[in-house]
Design a protein around this motif. Structure first.
Motif, short mmCIF file in Angstrom:
data_model
loop_
_atom_site.label_atom_id
_atom_site.label_comp_id
_atom_site.label_asym_id
_atom_site.label_seq_id
_atom_site.Cartn_x
_atom_site.Cartn_y
_atom_site.Cartn_z
N PHE A 118 -5.64 36.42 17.21
CA PHE A 118 -7.00 36.99 16.37
C PHE A 118 -6.76 36.77 14.96
N LYS A 119 -5.75 36.71 14.32
CA LYS A 119 -5.65 36.62 12.84
C LYS A 119 -5.99 35.12 12.55
N LEU A 120 -5.41 34.18 13.25
CA LEU A 120 -5.80 32.83 13.17
C LEU A 120 -7.57 32.55 13.42
N ILE A 121 -8.10 33.01 14.46
CA ILE A 121 -9.35 32.82 14.65
C ILE A 121 -10.18 33.53 13.63
N HIS A 122 -9.74 34.68 13.37
CA HIS A 122 -10.65 35.31 12.05
C HIS A 122 -10.57 34.57 10.82
N GLU A 123 -9.52 33.75 10.41
CA GLU A 123 -9.41 32.68 9.36
C GLU A 123 -10.44 31.59 9.43
N VAL A 124 -10.09 30.99 10.82
CA VAL A 124 -11.21 29.92 11.28
C VAL A 124 -12.75 30.33 10.98
N ILE A 125 -13.08 31.65 11.48
CA ILE A 125 -14.39 31.82 11.20
C ILE A 125 -14.68 32.16 9.91
N GLN A 126 -13.83 32.81 8.97
CA GLN A 126 -14.15 33.31 7.74
C GLN A 126 -14.16 32.08 6.83
N GLU A 127 -13.50 30.94 6.85
CA GLU A 127 -13.31 29.81 6.14
C GLU A 127 -14.50 28.88 6.55
N LYS A 128 -14.99 29.25 7.73
CA LYS A 128 -15.98 28.09 8.21
C LYS A 128 -15.30 26.78 8.63
N ILE A 129 -14.07 26.65 9.10
CA ILE A 129 -13.60 25.67 9.36
C ILE A 129 -14.21 24.77 10.33
N GLY A 130 -15.13 25.32 11.29
CA GLY A 130 -15.81 24.70 12.28
C GLY A 130 -17.54 24.98 12.19
N ASP A 131 -18.08 24.36 13.05
CA ASP A 131 -19.32 24.68 13.35
C ASP A 131 -19.58 25.72 14.53
N ALA A 132 -18.41 25.55 15.50
CA ALA A 132 -18.46 26.16 16.69
C ALA A 132 -17.07 26.73 16.83
N VAL A 133 -16.50 27.94 17.45
CA VAL A 133 -15.35 28.30 17.64
C VAL A 133 -15.11 28.41 19.12
#
Length: 251
Positions: free
Chosen positions: A98-113
């Protein structure tokens, strides 16, 4: 079926769109794979960050994302951490996931997760909310590498994803008979008629390859192909898959 737009890509109408995975372990491998894949112009690229050896280093992950953006341009980017329980490369407990996915979202690593369905539902809803606040599409997923559940169970799993706020619901199952492939296809047809969100479904392995090319008939909006390395059993090479989708087109 409602459509969902990811950058310039529209899922949920016409022929299934095609995604290709990046599975590099280092920034160099990731960039090399991305260059090769970009030349083939897939509809979407999936960055499988569970393969990336530095995935837990936030700054290096961001650097990888920046490299990919430069190489891929306007191609839609799906970011996926597949847990070992669902066929992924790296063990990670729920808190770490959950921590990793939250970082991916907050940092806008991708267009979709990609967000796996079978974790704590409260935390799943929080991540869905965070993604939508950041204008990121959620593809909620479930994978069974052992068997194919019943038709009703497949429909119920997809329905629960939509109920939890998924923009797109995805399920991949393993067939042990040709009847299992028919079960997946029938479940896809009925779920596509029932649900208001696009679906991604597939029957894995060689036995299930037909499900990767028949999405327009049965209601699966996206299929996965290989260019450099497959990320799941049964993926078809991109050039062949494109021709097969063209041959089977309805319109």
């Amino acid at each position: 079926m409602k459509t969902v737009q990811i950058k310039n890509l529209v899922l949920g109408s016409g022929r299934p769109k095609v995604a290709v995975p990046i599975t590099g372990k280092s920034l160099e491998e990731i960039a090399e794979q991305a260059q090769t894949i970009a030349q083939q112009k897939p509809d979407m690229v999936e960055w499988r960050i569970d393969f990336f050896k530095d995935v837990m280093d936030k700054l290096i992950l961001q650097a990888g994302a920046q490299k990919l953006r430069k190489i891929l341009g306007e191609t839609a980017l799906l970011v996926t951490f597949r847990t070992q329980a669902e066929g992924g490369e790296l063990a990670l407990d729920d808190d770490g996931y959950f921590k990793l996915i939250h970082e991916v979202i907050q940092e806008k690593i991708g267009d979709a997760v990609d967000l796996e369905r079978y974790h704590d539902e409260g935390k799943i809803k929080e991540l869905v909310g965070a993604a939508h606040e950041n204008e990121i599409i959620i593809i909620m997923s479930n994978h069974d590498f052992e068997k194919t559940p019943s038709k009703q169970e497949i429909i119920e799993r997809l329905s629960s994803m939509v109920a939890l706020g998924a923009d797109i619901a995805k399920i991949a199952v393993m067939p042990n008979s040709n009847g299992d492939v028919l079960t997946l296809l029938q479940a896809t047809k009925e779920a596509a008629e029932k649900l208001s969100k696009p679906l991604i479904t597939m029957s894995m392995g060689n036995l299930g390859k037909v499900s990767r090319i028949s999405g327009e008939v049965f209601g699966s909006a996206l299929t996965f192909a290989s260019v450099t390395q497959a990320s799941a059993p049964g993926q078809i090479e991109l050039a062949h898959l494109r021709q097969e989708l063209e041959d089977l087109k309805l319109s």
